[in-house]
Design a protein around this motif. Structure first.
Motif, PDB file in Angstrom:
ATOM      1  N   SER A   1       0.813  -1.227   0.000  1.00  0.00           N
ATOM      2  CA  SER A   1       0.000   0.000   0.000  1.00  0.00           C
ATOM      3  C   SER A   1       0.842   1.270   0.000  1.00  0.00           C
ATOM      4  O   SER A   1       0.352   2.340   0.324  1.00  0.00           O
ATOM      5  CB  SER A   1      -0.919  -0.010   1.213  1.00  0.00           C
TER       6      SER A   1
ATOM      7  N   SER B   1       2.394   4.587  -0.954  1.00  0.00           N
ATOM      8  CA  SER B   1       1.898   5.613  -1.862  1.00  0.00           C
ATOM      9  C   SER B   1       2.706   6.888  -1.692  1.00  0.00           C
ATOM     10  O   SER B   1       2.976   7.324  -0.577  1.00  0.00           O
ATOM     11  CB  SER B   1       0.421   5.879  -1.545  1.00  0.00           C
TER      12      SER B   1
ATOM     13  N   LYS C   1       3.811   3.288   8.294  1.00  0.00           N
ATOM     14  CA  LYS C   1       3.298   3.521   6.932  1.00  0.00           C
ATOM     15  C   LYS C   1       3.582   4.936   6.458  1.00  0.00           C
ATOM     16  O   LYS C   1       3.975   5.148   5.314  1.00  0.00           O
ATOM     17  CB  LYS C   1       1.785   3.260   6.884  1.00  0.00           C
TER      18      LYS C   1
ATOM     19  N   ASP D   1       5.629   5.867   3.100  1.00  0.00           N
ATOM     20  CA  ASP D   1       5.034   6.723   2.073  1.00  0.00           C
ATOM     21  C   ASP D   1       5.917   7.938   1.800  1.00  0.00           C
ATOM     22  O   ASP D   1       6.229   8.249   0.645  1.00  0.00           O
ATOM     23  CB  ASP D   1       3.631   7.183   2.498  1.00  0.00           C
TER      24      ASP D   1
END
Lengths: 484, 487
Positions: free
Chosen positions: B250, B252, B464, B468
């Motif tokens: 995930s 991004s 996360k 990112d």
């Protein structure tokens, strides 16, 4: 006298090994014995990179003990490292507790003779045991089987007033530990160890004198003897104007004296700090409540109750309450028969006597306490005589059968039928005219002879009191008869 | 075929599509170690079983078994992690002969995911240092400039990856030991939230600060490695039960509505080169949609003393087990001494000077009479820092910060001056003290061709955000395409 001027103040530190199957921070067996270094793993060997993981069972046991010692249970207590070097301490520190112990502010009630005393328990904290060093002339060996075995250190306030009080307190703590099944209290195997702190001061003074610690006393007798020696030594010091040195001393049981081990100056700085490898021990009310439910009536409470409720003597109550299963056995017997005195006698004399002879344990008994109660009931309701009861008891011991069953099977019911007893008496009297003559000439002793014969005639079943009564009637009647 | 230029995905893909076999991967990298390790001294122990383990992987593949996410990826493991049957030394003479019979949880999980362990990488002795100059195996060098240090303490790991003799490594970070070498060697270095990665089998330096984490060239590889090794471990009570997200799936670079904190105190008296690096990162993050807020936390200026009190105190206790009795170094003639002198002899000769210094500092800080003034005060300030960071993270998603005051320094430049060396940890220790996740991402080469990176620091368990942010920088700058000459 010196002992009238001075008074000793004693505090005890009792290390109790908790009866969990595995060690406190790893899954190795915590049982006593096993071959050298058999119950070890990387964690309790302190190998690099290994980490302690708390055994939840240990906490349960400790909380239970804390409740039994009337302590406040800390809901977020901490483990701390106690740092010192010793070959049998594999990590170079012992995981213990320091400023936030699991249990604090408790008290223990115990008897010295028949007087109830109370001593405060400052704290009870968890720690891991170290290994064992074995020295001989040329080398030293280390056995780490004990490394990581869970211990609860129970610290009393300095409130004990005599060596006797100290040893009775220690015995009571042992009883409580055994009652709650958290420790087997085996002093020889080291599952219960005791250090004593003792100081003396002039009576009337409120500050404590310089204390001396006596280490590793492995019997209650030694606690008393070591303290007696040490108190005399300290009083002697003070009366001769010498200072008492704060130090740790060891008791030599062969010489019956204490000897200096190390002084305070040599004492270690343990550099306690919270162990970062372990989280705080969080305990909630439900867990405390659950443990509280498992606490039985404690020995001193039992003694107090049995003395007042059952009118037992202090000695009897104390003897019966000494072990939990003995006390349970007694209580259940009473529950069945409602005759505490008889129950106490049967258990103390017959049961414990026979167990002792056969070197057996209460748990080896083949019959439940309710059956002993039944036996007592049979006596009390005059269905059997005390003598028959002993025969039945022997059979119960062998087979575990109920006394009523045995009684019926062997037809041992007490004979209380008036007609039957009269017939038997008649038969015996008829067969022994000479003895009747003797009786009538005043030889009262012959009475016993007759009773014996009649009991024999009844195979021991006749109610002896009835036999006695009717026999007298008949003999006396007969006397009257001849006078006519 | 240049396997050493591939990322993890390419390696796994090539293996699964039978482009090459695991045996070839291992042979390839063992050859590179043979060719290059003499120059950098990054690998201290070769895994003699690596080829056999590769064969097993090939066999499983041939049987049609599904392989783990790190299948075929060649790793070196910092010599702080215990590896069963493979010598583990913490780069200390004290453990020169220590072969554990257990494997660290993080390494175990790595291997279970199909990673191939080539060997053990150098580090500062017991992970104490910022230059990898205190290893008992000798200094390790920076492939970008062989006269410079690779950073520390996970210097061997960083050096090995930068030199392409391994693709990934597990490092440990107590005060910057993953992030600073990553910065010096142009890598991505991730120190996860305290409690994310099990410390079981990691030789302890400072237990409340130590945390293992991945060192890689790419952000995606870092995420993949971390999600493999992270998660609760019943052998380490301090691991968290927080679920571990599949970060790698995930990632991004869209940072719209992301607020990035600029911690004022970190930008005072900044080296121009470092300031410039930050500016580049700022620009890239801004292009990705991020906004900046200035935040202030005066206490961070005190982190070096707080850190060195806490870390050395814990170390003084953690290293007490090295006594020469059950394992490790026993000095010649020690057996003839009494127990006190036995300890002194073994520990004086078994530990290097930096380790001895830290043991003494920590012993002092914990001593009766000094405890309150040092250790307890440090713990109090640490709690204060934790509270202040909680508030700070209400205002921003993560903090952008320098990693280290400078680029890689010369070998020997700071080793004689411990205080100067300790200053290297100025920007890194705070995340250890607070337990925050932090990542180093490479940004540029300076005029001497030395890598410079930046650091992103996030709130607990928000790795996360760092992946990112790091990916936004990586995607734009593509530093991973730069390679040191000669490797």
């Amino acid at each position: 006298m010196a002992s009238e001027i001075f008074e000793p103040i004693i505090g005890l530190e009792i290390h109790a090994q908790l009866l969990t199957e595995s060690k406190i921070f790893c899954s190795c067996s915590a049982q006593f014995g096993g071959g050298d270094n058999e119950n070890i793993c990387p964690v309790c060997m302190g190998m690099p990179g290994t980490l302690p993981v708390l055994n939840e069972k240990v906490v349960e046991f400790a909380v239970k003990t804390g409740i039994a010692l009337n302590c406040t249970i800390c809901k977020d207590s901490l483990f701390a490292r106690k740092n010192y070097f010793y070959p049998d301490l594999p990590k170079g520190y012992q995981i213990s507790q320091y400023d936030r112990p699991l249990c604090s502010d408790g008290c223990v009630e115990f008897f010295v003779d028949d007087e109830l005393k109370r001593v405060r328990v400052t704290r009870a904290h968890l720690e891991e045991d170290a290994g064992k060093s074995i020295h001989d002339a040329s080398s030293s060996l280390v056995n780490l089987n004990r490394s990581g075995v869970p211990l609860l250190e129970i610290v009393s306030a300095p409130e004990l007033k005599s060596p006797r009080e100290a040893s009775e307190y220690a015995k009571e703590v042992r009883r409580i530990l055994r009652y709650t099944h958290v420790c087997d209290g085996n002093l020889e195997e080291g599952s219960l160890r005791c250090d004593c702190n003792v100081s003396v001061r002039r009576k009337g003074e409120s500050t404590l004198g310089t204390k001396v610690e006596i280490k590793n006393l492995n019997s209650f007798r030694f606690i008393e003897k070591a303290l007696n020696y040490e108190i005399e030594r300290q009083i002697d010091c003070l009366t001769h104007g010498r200072k008492i040195i704060q130090e740790t001393r060891l008791y030599d049981s062969e010489k019956n004296r204490t000897e200096s081990m190390r002084s305070k100056e040599e004492a270690q700085d343990y550099r306690y700090f919270p162990d970062p490898d372990l989280l705080c021990i969080s305990i909630d009310d439900d867990q405390i409540g659950a443990q509280r439910k498992t606490i039985p009536e404690l020995p001193s409470q039992r003694i107090v109750r049995w003395r007042s409720q059952f009118d037992l003597s202090h000695m009897d109550a104390a003897l019966l309450a000494d072990e939990r299963d003995r006390g349970d056995y007694f209580q259940e017997t009473v529950n069945r028969c409602g005759n505490p005195k008889a129950a106490a006698n049967w258990i103390m004399v017959e049961v414990m006597g026979k167990l002792n002879d056969e070197k057996k344990d209460l748990k080896d008994l083949k019959f439940a306490p309710s059956l002993l109660g039944e036996l007592i009931q049979l006596i009390d309701s005059k269905r059997i005589s005390g003598r028959i009861a002993k025969d039945i008891f022997k059979k119960m011991w062998e087979t575990g059968e109920s006394p009523t069953q045995i009684m019926e099977k062997f037809q041992l019911n007490q004979l209380t039928d008036d007609t039957q007893i009269r017939e038997m008496i008649q038969r015996v009297l008829f067969a022994h005219p000479t003895e009747i003559e003797e009786y009538r000439r005043g030889k009262i002793k012959v009475l016993g002879f007759f009773v014996g014969r009649i009991m024999k005639e009844s195979k021991g079943l006749a109610d002896p009191q009835m036999v006695q009564k009717i026999l007298m009637e008949q003999l006396d009647e007969g006397t009257k008869g001849t006078c006519e | 075929m240049s396997l050493h230029l591939m990322d993890f995905f390419e390696i796994r893909n090539g293996l699964v599509s039978k482009e090459f076999r695991a045996r070839e991967i291992v042979s390839y990298f063992l050859k590179r170690i043979e060719d290059h390790n003499d120059q950098i001294n990054a690998v201290v122990t070769i895994n003699e079983n690596a080829l056999r383990q590769a064969d097993q992987l090939d066999l499983r593949l041939a049987r049609g078994e599904r392989l783990g996410p790190l299948a075929g990826v060649p790793f070196v493991i910092k010599d702080i992690f215990c590896t069963e049957g493979l010598r583990t030394t913490a780069c200390s003479k004290m453990l020169h002969n220590f072969v554990p019979h257990y494997t660290a949880t993080a390494v175990h999980r790595l291997i279970s995911a199909g990673a191939l362990v080539l060997g053990k990488s150098s580090c500062d002795e017991f992970a104490m240092g910022s230059s990898n100059e205190t290893s008992c195996f000798g200094i390790c060098r920076n492939p970008w400039d062989l006269s410079r240090v690779p950073g520390g303490s996970s210097g061997g790991s960083a050096s090995a990856i930068a030199a392409g003799i391994a693709l990934g490594s597990l490092g440990t970070d107590t005060g910057g030991s993953i992030r600073q070498p990553a910065h010096f060697c142009g890598l991505v270095g991730m120190k996860p939230t305290y409690g994310r990665v099990s410390r079981f089998g990691m030789i302890a330096y400072a237990s409340s600060l130590d945390q293992g984490g991945p060192m890689t060239k790419r952000v995606h590889d870092s995420a993949l490695t971390l999600e493999t090794i992270a998660g609760f471990d019943s052998s380490d009570s301090t691991t968290s039960k927080q679920s571990v997200p599949r970060w790698s799936a995930s990632i991004s670079s869209d940072l719209r509505s992301t607020k990035v904190g600029i911690l004022k105190e970190f930008f005072e008296d900044l080296d121009p080169e470092t300031a410039e690096t930050i500016e580049i990162a700022k620009k890239v993050l801004q292009e990705a949609g991020a906004q900046f807020v200035e935040v202030s936390l005066p206490l961070v200026k005190k982190t070096i003393p707080i850190y060195y009190i806490v870390a050395t105190s814990e170390a003084s206790s953690n290293l007490a087990r090295y006594d020469g009795i059950r394992f490790g170094f026993r000095a010649q003639g020690a057996d003839e001494l009494n127990i006190e002198d036995f300890y002194i002899r073994n520990r004086t000769l078994g530990f290097g000077s930096e380790v001895r210094r830290r043991i003494m500092l920590g012993t002092f800080a914990l001593s009766s009479g000094y405890y309150n003034a040092y250790y307890e005060k440090a713990c109090r300030l640490r709690r204060l820092l934790q509270e202040q960071f909680r508030e700070l993270f209400c205002r921003c998603e993560f903090v952008l910060a320098p990693v280290s005051p400078t680029a890689a320094f010369q070998i020997g430049q700071k080793i004689q001056d411990p205080l100067e060396m300790y200053q290297n940890d100025l920007f890194t220790t705070v995340s250890n003290l607070v337990g925050l996740p932090a990542i180093t991402v490479p940004v540029k080469l300076n005029q001497y061709g030395l890598p410079l990176g930046v650091q992103l620091i996030g709130p607990h368990f928000e790795e996360k955000r760092l992946f990112d942010g790091g990916f936004a920088i990586e995607e734009k700058i593509q530093f991973y395409k730069s390679r040191p000459n000669g490797f």
